[in-house]
Enzyme design. Structure first.
Site, PDB file in Angstrom:
ATOM      1  N   LYS A   1       0.872  -1.182   0.000  1.00  0.00           N
ATOM      2  CA  LYS A   1       0.000   0.000   0.000  1.00  0.00           C
ATOM      3  C   LYS A   1       0.903   1.224   0.000  1.00  0.00           C
ATOM      4  O   LYS A   1       1.451   1.612   1.034  1.00  0.00           O
ATOM      5  CB  LYS A   1      -0.918   0.061   1.221  1.00  0.00           C
ATOM      6  CG  LYS A   1      -1.918   1.221   1.091  1.00  0.00           C
ATOM      7  CD  LYS A   1      -2.387   1.804   2.394  1.00  0.00           C
ATOM      8  CE  LYS A   1      -1.570   2.963   2.898  1.00  0.00           C
ATOM      9  NZ  LYS A   1      -1.547   4.179   2.066  1.00  0.00           N
TER      10      LYS A   1
ATOM     11  N   ASP B   1      -6.144   4.613   1.705  1.00  0.00           N
ATOM     12  CA  ASP B   1      -5.553   5.386   2.796  1.00  0.00           C
ATOM     13  C   ASP B   1      -5.158   4.484   3.964  1.00  0.00           C
ATOM     14  O   ASP B   1      -5.509   3.301   4.014  1.00  0.00           O
ATOM     15  CB  ASP B   1      -6.453   6.554   3.220  1.00  0.00           C
ATOM     16  CG  ASP B   1      -7.731   6.098   3.870  1.00  0.00           C
ATOM     17  OD1 ASP B   1      -7.823   4.923   4.257  1.00  0.00           O
ATOM     18  OD2 ASP B   1      -8.653   6.924   3.995  1.00  0.00           O
TER      19      ASP B   1
ATOM     20  N   VAL C   1      -7.157   0.949   4.286  1.00  0.00           N
ATOM     21  CA  VAL C   1      -6.395  -0.144   3.658  1.00  0.00           C
ATOM     22  C   VAL C   1      -5.217  -0.574   4.544  1.00  0.00           C
ATOM     23  O   VAL C   1      -4.958  -1.767   4.727  1.00  0.00           O
ATOM     24  CB  VAL C   1      -5.927   0.272   2.244  1.00  0.00           C
ATOM     25  CG1 VAL C   1      -4.953  -0.750   1.669  1.00  0.00           C
ATOM     26  CG2 VAL C   1      -7.130   0.411   1.326  1.00  0.00           C
TER      27      VAL C   1
ATOM     28  N   GLU D   1       9.510  16.363  14.939  1.00  0.00           N
ATOM     29  CA  GLU D   1       9.951  16.221  13.550  1.00  0.00           C
ATOM     30  C   GLU D   1       9.147  17.219  12.710  1.00  0.00           C
ATOM     31  O   GLU D   1       7.916  17.184  12.699  1.00  0.00           O
ATOM     32  CB  GLU D   1       9.665  14.790  13.090  1.00  0.00           C
ATOM     33  CG  GLU D   1      10.219  14.492  11.732  1.00  0.00           C
ATOM     34  CD  GLU D   1      10.040  13.029  11.338  1.00  0.00           C
ATOM     35  OE1 GLU D   1       8.963  12.470  11.586  1.00  0.00           O
ATOM     36  OE2 GLU D   1      10.992  12.469  10.771  1.00  0.00           O
TER      37      GLU D   1
HETATM   38  P1  NDP Z   1       1.826   8.967   7.854  1.00  0.00           P
HETATM   39  O1  NDP Z   1       2.637   8.179   8.773  1.00  0.00           O
HETATM   40  O2  NDP Z   1       0.414   9.216   8.223  1.00  0.00           O
HETATM   41  O3  NDP Z   1       1.839   8.277   6.394  1.00  0.00           O
HETATM   42  C1  NDP Z   1       2.767   7.318   5.964  1.00  0.00           C
HETATM   43  C2  NDP Z   1       2.045   6.075   5.464  1.00  0.00           C
HETATM   44  O4  NDP Z   1       1.324   5.472   6.534  1.00  0.00           O
HETATM   45  C3  NDP Z   1       1.004   6.363   4.385  1.00  0.00           C
HETATM   46  O5  NDP Z   1       0.958   5.323   3.439  1.00  0.00           O
HETATM   47  C4  NDP Z   1      -0.259   6.429   5.228  1.00  0.00           C
HETATM   48  O6  NDP Z   1      -1.416   6.316   4.505  1.00  0.00           O
HETATM   49  C5  NDP Z   1      -0.023   5.290   6.184  1.00  0.00           C
HETATM   50  N1  NDP Z   1      -0.874   5.314   7.370  1.00  0.00           N
HETATM   51  C6  NDP Z   1      -1.392   6.381   8.027  1.00  0.00           C
HETATM   52  N2  NDP Z   1      -2.150   5.975   9.067  1.00  0.00           N
HETATM   53  C7  NDP Z   1      -2.121   4.621   9.069  1.00  0.00           C
HETATM   54  C8  NDP Z   1      -2.739   3.615   9.876  1.00  0.00           C
HETATM   55  N3  NDP Z   1      -3.524   3.918  10.902  1.00  0.00           N
HETATM   56  N4  NDP Z   1      -2.495   2.322   9.573  1.00  0.00           N
HETATM   57  C9  NDP Z   1      -1.698   2.000   8.548  1.00  0.00           C
HETATM   58  N5  NDP Z   1      -1.124   2.896   7.734  1.00  0.00           N
HETATM   59  C10 NDP Z   1      -1.314   4.199   7.994  1.00  0.00           C
HETATM   60  O7  NDP Z   1       2.580  10.321   7.569  1.00  0.00           O
HETATM   61  P2  NDP Z   1       2.011  11.676   6.950  1.00  0.00           P
HETATM   62  O8  NDP Z   1       2.059  11.513   5.502  1.00  0.00           O
HETATM   63  O9  NDP Z   1       0.697  12.097   7.537  1.00  0.00           O
HETATM   64  O10 NDP Z   1       3.118  12.691   7.490  1.00  0.00           O
HETATM   65  C11 NDP Z   1       3.040  13.132   8.839  1.00  0.00           C
HETATM   66  C12 NDP Z   1       4.391  13.224   9.468  1.00  0.00           C
HETATM   67  O11 NDP Z   1       4.936  11.906   9.531  1.00  0.00           O
HETATM   68  C13 NDP Z   1       5.417  14.004   8.668  1.00  0.00           C
HETATM   69  O12 NDP Z   1       5.304  15.378   8.917  1.00  0.00           O
HETATM   70  C14 NDP Z   1       6.672  13.397   9.178  1.00  0.00           C
HETATM   71  O13 NDP Z   1       6.993  13.994  10.406  1.00  0.00           O
HETATM   72  C15 NDP Z   1       6.333  11.949   9.409  1.00  0.00           C
HETATM   73  N6  NDP Z   1       6.726  11.062   8.284  1.00  0.00           N
HETATM   74  C16 NDP Z   1       7.859  10.322   8.429  1.00  0.00           C
HETATM   75  C17 NDP Z   1       8.292   9.538   7.379  1.00  0.00           C
HETATM   76  C18 NDP Z   1       9.529   8.728   7.478  1.00  0.00           C
HETATM   77  O14 NDP Z   1      10.157   8.447   6.457  1.00  0.00           O
HETATM   78  N7  NDP Z   1       9.921   8.278   8.646  1.00  0.00           N
HETATM   79  C19 NDP Z   1       7.582   9.486   6.106  1.00  0.00           C
HETATM   80  C20 NDP Z   1       6.369  10.270   6.076  1.00  0.00           C
HETATM   81  C21 NDP Z   1       5.992  11.019   7.142  1.00  0.00           C
HETATM   82  P3  NDP Z   1      -2.308   7.684   4.390  1.00  0.00           P
HETATM   83  O15 NDP Z   1      -1.462   8.633   3.632  1.00  0.00           O
HETATM   84  O16 NDP Z   1      -3.493   7.233   3.704  1.00  0.00           O
HETATM   85  O17 NDP Z   1      -2.605   8.159   5.793  1.00  0.00           O
END
Ligand code: NDP
Length: 475
Positions: free
Chosen positions: A172, A204, A208, A381
């Site tokens: 996903k 999302d 999913v 972060e």
């Molecule tokens: P998320 O952690 O929400 O998104 C990353 C992935 O996780 C996406 O595919 C998202 O899907 C999925 N996800 C979100 N909620 C769930 C859940 N309950 N169960 C399973 N999968 C889930 O990050 P954001 O995009 O909202 O970014 C927010 C903050 O997270 C950023 O500002 C940053 O600080 C941090 N981040 C860190 C990353 C890293 O590489 N360590 C990468 C991205 C973000 P969906 O988009 O549909 O929610």
């Protein structure tokens, strides 16, 4: 390309989702809609899990040589399609095309080379000193959830070890970066991957992602993203006792001692922090500077940040692009304002959108000085082009500030004294320490201590995360 945005890839074919929910896909530089993504739901996950479980029966029995041949075909395809991957990533999340090609898309090739080398050398069967035999076997069906910031890097770090070890998987990807994910799925198909071994379900996280984490036919979840979402995956996976590996956030310290080559190391540190518009989990976002060279370091940092151009991701060059989405822009602007409100000194940048960009989620590189480590901007972060600078008095003080964070992904260290480099690195609680600009190399493990996650991605350790160990005791 837009056509397949309406499809999932399950059982070796592009198929229509059961859900009729959709989401617009937007270019972050132009704010124009570039597609409509069909979102899946738990029923789509169920179809994919069935396909993956069925495929596991035969794929788990393939020989290492079969899997090496498959990955070598994929390696050639990855080289051939590198430019297409770079363009897709640049369009969907705003990475400037030069960087998108040289770093973002290059990860598809680099990680694959690293995994191939590890796979060829891994001991799959060994005799223990007590005479027992130890076997390494694929863990089963894997659920893989990836973010938008390094979309192909993260997909490669999860899909490739699954394919290499004989696992089957369901990916996903972030719904913000479906162009590169679909292209990569097509590449895996074109390599001749057997049906059901690799599956892709868009959608999302809460729907999913949660359905994957809870599914009884999935044995392992590998997640990269925020700590909040990683905790949700872990909770959802508890009832079915899955293995969960997590690559989460960071607030990586960068220790600058007065005995380093200050001009070069502070300039490169600022550039590294702003790379990918600050949207990297291991970015060196807290610059800790020895008091003896503090004022000079502030001048270099300010000058470097101001010399960085913002620009259109479609143009070649070393400028930085927009943030990936309006949500992120709003988050980062609010955190910059919080820094000002809490009393940090704004050296350059700020929360205002740059006047010379009518469109796009751009923000100027921002640097704060005189930050104290308990401020929000030093603890949270930010995931944007924001650097905080904190002075320290001596080595012990620097280490204490560096480790004073719930995270432990990476740390950075600038010093002209090799003995100090080893001594300090040994006391930093982080999964990687970059010394005097040392870069990450493909094939090495990547992962964090503390709340930055668990498990390691890449190379040999990255394969082991996808394997079970079986012991044979002979009578
Ligand atoms: P998320 O952690 O929400 O998104 C990353 C992935 O996780 C996406 O595919 C998202 O899907 C999925 N996800 C979100 N909620 C769930 C859940 N309950 N169960 C399973 N999968 C889930 O990050 P954001 O995009 O909202 O970014 C927010 C903050 O997270 C950023 O500002 C940053 O600080 C941090 N981040 C860190 C990353 C890293 O590489 N360590 C990468 C991205 C973000 P969906 O988009 O549909 O929610």
């Amino acid at each position: 390309m837009l056509e397949t945005l309406g499809m999932h890839y399950v059982g070796g074919r592009w198929i229509t989702p059961l859900s009729d929910a959709t989401m617009p896909v937007t270019n972050p530089a132009s704010e124009a809609q570039i597609g409509t993504l069909a979102m899946g739901d738990a029923r789509d996950v169920d179809r994919a899990a069935k396909a993956a479980a069925e495929a596991f029966e035969s794929y788990a029995q393939t020989s290492r040589d079969d899997r090496i041949a498959l990955l070598e075909t994929l390696l050639q395809i990855s080289r051939d399609r590198l430019e297409d991957l770079a363009k897709a990533i640049s369009t969907e999340m705003g990475a400037p095309i030069t960087m998108s090609r040289e770093a973002q898309a290059d990860a598809a090739v680099g990680h694959l080379e690293g995994f191939l080398e590890a796979l060829k050398s891994q001991t799959l069967r060994e005799t223990l000193s007590n005479g027992d035999i130890l076997l390494r076997e694929p863990i089963g069906v894997c659920g893989l959830i990836t973010p938008w910031n390094w979309p192909i890097n993260q997909i490669a770090l999860k899909v490739l070890p699954a394919l290499a070890t004989g696992c089957t998987c369901i990916l996903k990807p972030s719904e913000y970066t479906p162009l590169s994910a679909n292209l990569y799925a097509q590449m895996i198909h074109d390599a001749g991957t057997p049906p059901g071994v690799f599956n892709l379900v868009h959608g999302d996280g809460p729907i999913v992602g949660a359905a994957l984490s809870r599914h009884p036919d999935i044995q392992m979840m590998s997640f990269t993203g925020s700590t909040r979402a990683g905790q949700a995956v872990t909770r959802d996976a508890v009832d079915t006792v899955k293995r969960v590996t997590l690559e989460l956030g960071g607030k990586s310290p960068n220790l600058v001692f007065a005995d380093c080559d200050l001009e070069t190391q502070v300039r490169d540190s600022v550039l590294e922090c702003m790379y990918n518009t600050g949207q990297s989990c291991d970015a060196p976002t807290r610059l800790l500077v020895e008091r003896a060279c503090y004022d000079r370091a502030l001048d270099i940092a300010k000058h470097t940040a101001e010399s960085l151009a913002l620009g259109d991701p479609a143009q070649e060059g070393d400028h930085i692009g927009p943030l990936y989405d309006e949500i992120q822009l709003t988050r980062v602007r609010a955190l910059i304002q919080k820094g000002i409100d809490e009393g940090a000194r704004l050296l350059t940048g700020g929360p205002d959108r740059p006047a010379d960009f009518q469109k796009g989620w751009y923000l100027r590189p921002t640097v704060f000085a005189d930050v104290s480590n308990d401020m929000t901007i030093a603890q949270q972060e930010i995931f944007g082009p924001v650097l905080v600078i904190i002075p320290f008095e001596d080595e012990d003080h620097a280490i204490q500030i560096a480790n004073d964070t719930p995270y432990g992904l990476a740390a950075y260290l600038q010093t002209g004294d090799p003995e100090r480099a080893e001594r300090v690195a040994a006391r930093l609680r982080a999964g990687a320490v970059h010394i005097n600009g040392g870069a990450f190399n493909y094939g090495s493990p990547f992962g964090g201590y503390k709340q930055s996650g668990n498990g390691r991605e890449g190379g040999l350790l990255g394969l082991e995360d996808y394997q079970e160990v079986k012991t044979l005791h002979f009578g």
